[in-house]
Design a protein around this motif. Structure first.
Motif, PDB file in Angstrom:
ATOM      1  N   HIS A 159       8.133 -10.849   1.482  1.00  0.00           N
ATOM      2  CA  HIS A 159       6.713 -11.132   1.685  1.00  0.00           C
ATOM      3  C   HIS A 159       5.984  -9.806   1.528  1.00  0.00           C
ATOM      4  N   LEU A 160       5.106  -9.756   0.548  1.00  0.00           N
ATOM      5  CA  LEU A 160       4.366  -8.534   0.277  1.00  0.00           C
ATOM      6  C   LEU A 160       3.159  -8.460   1.201  1.00  0.00           C
ATOM      7  N   LYS A 161       3.042  -7.361   1.928  1.00  0.00           N
ATOM      8  CA  LYS A 161       1.891  -7.163   2.814  1.00  0.00           C
ATOM      9  C   LYS A 161       0.708  -6.717   1.964  1.00  0.00           C
ATOM     10  N   ARG A 162      -0.062  -7.688   1.512  1.00  0.00           N
ATOM     11  CA  ARG A 162      -1.193  -7.414   0.623  1.00  0.00           C
ATOM     12  C   ARG A 162      -2.521  -7.355   1.359  1.00  0.00           C
ATOM     13  N   GLN A 222      -8.614  -6.728   4.858  1.00  0.00           N
ATOM     14  CA  GLN A 222      -8.968  -6.207   3.534  1.00  0.00           C
ATOM     15  C   GLN A 222      -7.769  -6.422   2.605  1.00  0.00           C
ATOM     16  N   LYS A 223      -8.014  -6.970   1.434  1.00  0.00           N
ATOM     17  CA  LYS A 223      -6.933  -7.180   0.466  1.00  0.00           C
ATOM     18  C   LYS A 223      -6.610  -5.871  -0.241  1.00  0.00           C
ATOM     19  N   ILE A 224      -5.317  -5.610  -0.400  1.00  0.00           N
ATOM     20  CA  ILE A 224      -4.853  -4.427  -1.121  1.00  0.00           C
ATOM     21  C   ILE A 224      -4.660  -4.844  -2.575  1.00  0.00           C
ATOM     22  N   ASN A 225      -5.419  -4.224  -3.465  1.00  0.00           N
ATOM     23  CA  ASN A 225      -5.364  -4.587  -4.883  1.00  0.00           C
ATOM     24  C   ASN A 225      -4.664  -3.528  -5.725  1.00  0.00           C
ATOM     25  N   LYS A 278       0.834  -1.196   0.000  1.00  0.00           N
ATOM     26  CA  LYS A 278       0.000   0.000   0.000  1.00  0.00           C
ATOM     27  C   LYS A 278       0.876   1.256   0.000  1.00  0.00           C
ATOM     28  N   GLY A 279       0.581   2.140  -0.940  1.00  0.00           N
ATOM     29  CA  GLY A 279       1.324   3.391  -1.036  1.00  0.00           C
ATOM     30  C   GLY A 279       2.659   3.255  -1.756  1.00  0.00           C
ATOM     31  N   CYS A 280       2.954   2.086  -2.275  1.00  0.00           N
ATOM     32  CA  CYS A 280       4.216   1.845  -2.978  1.00  0.00           C
ATOM     33  C   CYS A 280       3.894   1.359  -4.385  1.00  0.00           C
ATOM     34  N   LYS A 281       4.565   1.950  -5.377  1.00  0.00           N
ATOM     35  CA  LYS A 281       4.279   1.516  -6.750  1.00  0.00           C
ATOM     36  C   LYS A 281       5.118   0.314  -7.169  1.00  0.00           C
TER      37      LYS A 281
END
Length: 180
Positions: free
Chosen positions: A156-159, A170-173, A106-109
């Motif tokens: 590990h991506l915090k999705r 909530q999933k970050i899409n 989240k907040g990172c491209k």
């Protein structure tokens, strides 16, 4: 050993079946080798938890072989965590090893933004000041420095994040890029 009692053997059989079989591959033996029963199969397990169980087990299996220490050699890195006061000469730090890093999505491209966010200092001030031994409460910077990267860096991506309004994860899409 039997596949049900051996994670490496069960994993080897899954990969063999993936190469040979034209039908979907059954993973019951692998699941049981992790010590998970039927009910655990329906429980969502964290991928980081799965990776840790697998890595620890493989490391144990190689302990009495010429491959002892391979998992550590491949996946272990070192990071220095520190808190440095901004107005007085006080710093506290500790060095610890890691096998993987959890980075924000989240907040990172992309993965570079995630790393930048990971190593960016956090300012401890106001009600969040740091108690520095004989100096009392002080403004400080809290952060980390990578001392040693492993040859194989596991991210590990915090999705997922907790949504207090829904009282659920909530999933970050968001779109997220990484180099190939």
């Amino acid at each position: 050993e039997t596949p049900v009692n051996s994670i490496p053997l069960a994993l080897q059989r899954v990969f063999y079946s993936l190469q040979i079989d034209s039908n979907p591959v059954d993973t019951k033996e692998l699941t049981k080798s992790f010590g998970w029963g039927t009910m655990d199969s329906f429980t969502q397990h964290d991928v980081q938890e799965l990776a840790r169980v697998l890595s620890d087990n493989l490391e144990k299996k190689m302990d009495k072989t010429s491959l002892k220490g391979t998992m550590k050699m491949l996946f272990e890195g070192t990071v220095k965590n520190y808190i440095k006061c901004t107005n007085v000469p006080y710093e506290s730090s500790s060095t610890e090893s890691f096998y993987d890093i959890q980075v924000n999505v989240k907040g990172c491209k992309n993965v570079y933004d995630s790393f930048q966010q990971y190593i960016t200092d956090e300012l401890l001030s106001g009600e969040n000041q740091y108690k520095a031994d004989k100096y009392g409460l002080q403004d400080a910077k809290k952060g980390c420095i990578f001392v040693k990267y492993p040859p194989v860096l596991t991210l590990h991506l915090k999705r997922f994040e907790y949504d207090p309004y829904k009282d659920a994860m909530q999933k970050i899409n968001d779109r997220y890029e990484f180099p190939i």
